[in-house]
Structures are given as structure tokens and as C-alpha cells.
Scaffold this motif. Structure first.
Motif, PDB file in Angstrom:
ATOM      1  N   HIS A   1      43.310  35.808  30.702  1.00  0.00           N
ATOM      2  CA  HIS A   1      44.688  36.187  31.030  1.00  0.00           C
ATOM      3  C   HIS A   1      44.745  37.610  31.580  1.00  0.00           C
ATOM      4  O   HIS A   1      45.439  37.867  32.581  1.00  0.00           O
ATOM      5  CB  HIS A   1      45.557  36.061  29.787  1.00  0.00           C
ATOM      6  N   SER A   2      44.034  38.536  30.953  1.00  0.00           N
ATOM      7  CA  SER A   2      44.023  39.913  31.435  1.00  0.00           C
ATOM      8  C   SER A   2      43.394  40.016  32.820  1.00  0.00           C
ATOM      9  O   SER A   2      43.870  40.769  33.671  1.00  0.00           O
ATOM     10  CB  SER A   2      43.274  40.808  30.437  1.00  0.00           C
ATOM     11  N   TYR A   3      42.331  39.252  33.045  1.00  0.00           N
ATOM     12  CA  TYR A   3      41.661  39.317  34.352  1.00  0.00           C
ATOM     13  C   TYR A   3      42.560  38.769  35.459  1.00  0.00           C
ATOM     14  O   TYR A   3      42.670  39.366  36.540  1.00  0.00           O
ATOM     15  CB  TYR A   3      40.358  38.534  34.288  1.00  0.00           C
ATOM     16  N   ARG A   4      43.215  37.649  35.195  1.00  0.00           N
ATOM     17  CA  ARG A   4      44.109  37.084  36.215  1.00  0.00           C
ATOM     18  C   ARG A   4      45.287  38.017  36.492  1.00  0.00           C
ATOM     19  O   ARG A   4      45.683  38.209  37.650  1.00  0.00           O
ATOM     20  CB  ARG A   4      44.595  35.711  35.759  1.00  0.00           C
ATOM     21  N   THR A   5      45.844  38.591  35.434  1.00  0.00           N
ATOM     22  CA  THR A   5      46.942  39.539  35.627  1.00  0.00           C
ATOM     23  C   THR A   5      46.475  40.762  36.402  1.00  0.00           C
ATOM     24  O   THR A   5      47.182  41.281  37.281  1.00  0.00           O
ATOM     25  CB  THR A   5      47.519  39.959  34.265  1.00  0.00           C
ATOM     26  N   GLY A   6      45.270  41.245  36.087  1.00  0.00           N
ATOM     27  CA  GLY A   6      44.739  42.401  36.800  1.00  0.00           C
ATOM     28  C   GLY A   6      44.508  42.124  38.268  1.00  0.00           C
ATOM     29  O   GLY A   6      44.752  42.996  39.120  1.00  0.00           O
ATOM     30  N   LEU A   7      44.040  40.909  38.600  1.00  0.00           N
ATOM     31  CA  LEU A   7      43.850  40.564  40.008  1.00  0.00           C
ATOM     32  C   LEU A   7      45.176  40.549  40.754  1.00  0.00           C
ATOM     33  O   LEU A   7      45.261  41.015  41.903  1.00  0.00           O
ATOM     34  CB  LEU A   7      43.169  39.198  40.119  1.00  0.00           C
TER      35      LEU A   7
ATOM     36  N   ALA B   1      39.845  43.454  30.985  1.00  0.00           N
ATOM     37  CA  ALA B   1      39.618  42.118  30.442  1.00  0.00           C
ATOM     38  C   ALA B   1      38.677  42.165  29.248  1.00  0.00           C
ATOM     39  O   ALA B   1      38.901  41.484  28.234  1.00  0.00           O
ATOM     40  CB  ALA B   1      39.047  41.202  31.529  1.00  0.00           C
ATOM     41  N   ALA B   2      37.623  42.994  29.344  1.00  0.00           N
ATOM     42  CA  ALA B   2      36.704  43.131  28.209  1.00  0.00           C
ATOM     43  C   ALA B   2      37.403  43.754  27.009  1.00  0.00           C
ATOM     44  O   ALA B   2      37.187  43.337  25.861  1.00  0.00           O
ATOM     45  CB  ALA B   2      35.497  43.972  28.618  1.00  0.00           C
ATOM     46  N   LEU B   3      38.242  44.747  27.242  1.00  0.00           N
ATOM     47  CA  LEU B   3      38.986  45.364  26.141  1.00  0.00           C
ATOM     48  C   LEU B   3      39.955  44.373  25.509  1.00  0.00           C
ATOM     49  O   LEU B   3      40.139  44.364  24.284  1.00  0.00           O
ATOM     50  CB  LEU B   3      39.741  46.589  26.650  1.00  0.00           C
ATOM     51  N   ALA B   4      40.575  43.546  26.321  1.00  0.00           N
ATOM     52  CA  ALA B   4      41.489  42.537  25.772  1.00  0.00           C
ATOM     53  C   ALA B   4      40.745  41.578  24.858  1.00  0.00           C
ATOM     54  O   ALA B   4      41.244  41.197  23.794  1.00  0.00           O
ATOM     55  CB  ALA B   4      42.170  41.779  26.904  1.00  0.00           C
ATOM     56  N   ALA B   5      39.530  41.190  25.254  1.00  0.00           N
ATOM     57  CA  ALA B   5      38.730  40.310  24.405  1.00  0.00           C
ATOM     58  C   ALA B   5      38.364  41.001  23.096  1.00  0.00           C
ATOM     59  O   ALA B   5      38.447  40.397  22.013  1.00  0.00           O
ATOM     60  CB  ALA B   5      37.470  39.864  25.150  1.00  0.00           C
ATOM     61  N   CYS B   6      37.965  42.268  23.175  1.00  0.00           N
ATOM     62  CA  CYS B   6      37.600  43.009  21.953  1.00  0.00           C
ATOM     63  C   CYS B   6      38.803  43.177  21.032  1.00  0.00           C
ATOM     64  O   CYS B   6      38.687  42.997  19.807  1.00  0.00           O
ATOM     65  CB  CYS B   6      37.029  44.369  22.334  1.00  0.00           C
ATOM     66  N   TYR B   7      39.957  43.502  21.593  1.00  0.00           N
ATOM     67  CA  TYR B   7      41.153  43.685  20.770  1.00  0.00           C
ATOM     68  C   TYR B   7      41.568  42.375  20.100  1.00  0.00           C
ATOM     69  O   TYR B   7      42.044  42.371  18.953  1.00  0.00           O
ATOM     70  CB  TYR B   7      42.300  44.223  21.626  1.00  0.00           C
ATOM     71  N   SER B   8      41.411  41.264  20.810  1.00  0.00           N
ATOM     72  CA  SER B   8      41.772  39.975  20.205  1.00  0.00           C
ATOM     73  C   SER B   8      40.838  39.639  19.044  1.00  0.00           C
ATOM     74  O   SER B   8      41.286  39.127  18.007  1.00  0.00           O
ATOM     75  CB  SER B   8      41.725  38.879  21.265  1.00  0.00           C
ATOM     76  N   VAL B   9      39.542  39.941  19.202  1.00  0.00           N
ATOM     77  CA  VAL B   9      38.596  39.691  18.108  1.00  0.00           C
ATOM     78  C   VAL B   9      38.938  40.566  16.901  1.00  0.00           C
ATOM     79  O   VAL B   9      38.929  40.097  15.748  1.00  0.00           O
ATOM     80  CB  VAL B   9      37.156  39.947  18.585  1.00  0.00           C
ATOM     81  N   MET B  10      39.242  41.843  17.163  1.00  0.00           N
ATOM     82  CA  MET B  10      39.617  42.728  16.058  1.00  0.00           C
ATOM     83  C   MET B  10      40.940  42.295  15.431  1.00  0.00           C
ATOM     84  O   MET B  10      41.127  42.410  14.212  1.00  0.00           O
ATOM     85  CB  MET B  10      39.708  44.166  16.554  1.00  0.00           C
TER      86      MET B  10
END
Length: 211
Positions: free
Chosen positions: A70-76, A164-173
Motif C-alpha cells: 500500500h505504501s509503495y503504490r501510494t508513493g508511486l 514502504a520498508a518503514l511501513a512494513a517495519c512499523y506494522s510488524v512492531m
């Protein structure tokens, strides 16, 4: 007959041999280690811990994939939208603004005077923010609008990937933090019950010897 190879003197232990004691100690510390002396409260704590680990593994990975996508698509989309009406140009330093502190070494003033060209070829000049190597490099890439006015740099692809990588890390945390809190509270409750059980056991032992 199996032949044993002698160990060379001064040989360094393998990294895995160093990690195993740490992992075993952490497993015992968290209450997941196996022991025949475990009591019901110990087994209950272990069951809660295993259940929370299963929940974490079941939720963290899908949520991380969804958040990153989701973050990657929004960023694009943001990257494409910000590039509309913004054009790259090369700004060349002409002079420092009046009252600017002279540079020494790698230091640069906060702003510099520079010239560049608008998208239609018109020469433009003005005061722009300086960059770290402005004292050595007299030109840099800037972004302008259709009129040639200085605008902010659009979102870069590297920033999209990092977000996008930060979004994945934040979701895991976000998944792991409440589960870790639940296990911490569970362990505190179990610690109180273990302490009460030890107290009762010592009281029974004292009565037995006193009798």
C-alpha cells in the motif's frame, strides 16, 4: 571406528557455538525451555507464550506485505503527481549574497546567488539555498516550474522504497508490541503465583520439621 580429528591450538570457536548459549538462555528466560520440574503455572505461561508467537507469525507477515504494498503504490502515485509541472534545471553559482559569511574549508553559506534557465530557455537568476559542497562545486541540479521559479524536489523512487520498508517495519512492531505486553503481564501474574506457591511450600516444610 570413527576417527576424531584433533583441534588446532588457538582455533577460534564457530560463530554458531557462541550464539547457541545465548539463544538457550533467552529461551529459558522467556519460559519456553523444556524441564520436567515445571509446574502447572509454568506450563500455562508457556502455552500463552506459544499462542502469542503463533498469533504474531500469522498476523505480522501478511500485514507487513499489505502495508509495504500500500505504501509503495501510494508513493508511486505521489511521485508521478509531484513530477507534473516540475522540470529539472542546472543552477550555477554567480556570487554569494550580501552579508554572507565567507566560507572556509567545506563550510558553505546558507544561500547563494545562482543563474539557471526556465523550461522555455529563458535565463533566470535569484537566491537559492546553498548545498554542502557549494564552496567547491559551483553548480547543482534544481527543480523549477513552467515559469522557471524554484520549487521543491519531487519524491524520489528511493524514498518510495524506504517508506514502504518503514511501513512494513512499523506494522510488524504494531503487531508485536501489544502481544509482548500481553506476555509480560501474563508472566507477572505467573511470577506472583510461583512466589505464593514457594511460600506455601516453605510453610509446609517448616510445619513438618516443627512437628
Amino acid at each position: 571406528m570413527r576417527r576424531s580429528h584433533p583441534t588446532r591450538a588457538g582455533a577460534r570457536p564457530r560463530p554458531l557455538a557462541r550464539v547457541r548459549p545465548l539463544v538457550r538462555g533467552l529461551v529459558r528466560r522467556l519460559g519456553f525451555g523444556h524441564s520436567d520440574l515445571r509446574r502447572p503455572v509454568d506450563r500455562a505461561q508457556r502455552a500463552v507464550g506459544v499462542a502469542l508467537v503463533v498469533v504474531f507469525l500469522a498476523l505480522a507477515a501478511p500485514l507487513a506485505v499489505w502495508a509495504a504494498g500500500h505504501s509503495y503504490r501510494t508513493g508511486l502515485r505521489d511521485e508521478a503527481a509531484q513530477k507534473v509541472g516540475r522540470y529539472p534545471a542546472v543552477a550555477t553559482i554567480t556570487r554569494r549574497p550580501a552579508g554572507a559569511v565567507a566560507t572556509t574549508g567545506d563550510q558553505s553559506p546558507s544561500t547563494v546567488w545562482a543563474r539557471w534557465r526556465a523550461p522555455d530557455g529563458t535565463a533566470r537568476s535569484g537566491e537559492i539555498p546553498a548545498w554542502p559542497s557549494a564552496g567547491k562545486d559551483g553548480s547543482r541540479r534544481i527543480w523549477v516550474n513552467a515559469s522557471g521559479d524554484l520549487v521543491g524536489q519531487p519524491l524520489r523512487r528511493e524514498q518510495v522504497v524506504v517508506n514502504a520498508a518503514l511501513a512494513a517495519c512499523y506494522s510488524v512492531m504494531g503487531v508485536g508490541a501489544p502481544l509482548a505486553l500481553v506476555y509480560t503481564l501474563t508472566r507477572r501474574v505467573c511470577d506472583r503465583r510461583r512466589a505464593a506457591s514457594w511460600d506455601r511450600a516453605w510453610e509446609q516444610l517448616d510445619r513438618r520439621y516443627a512437628g
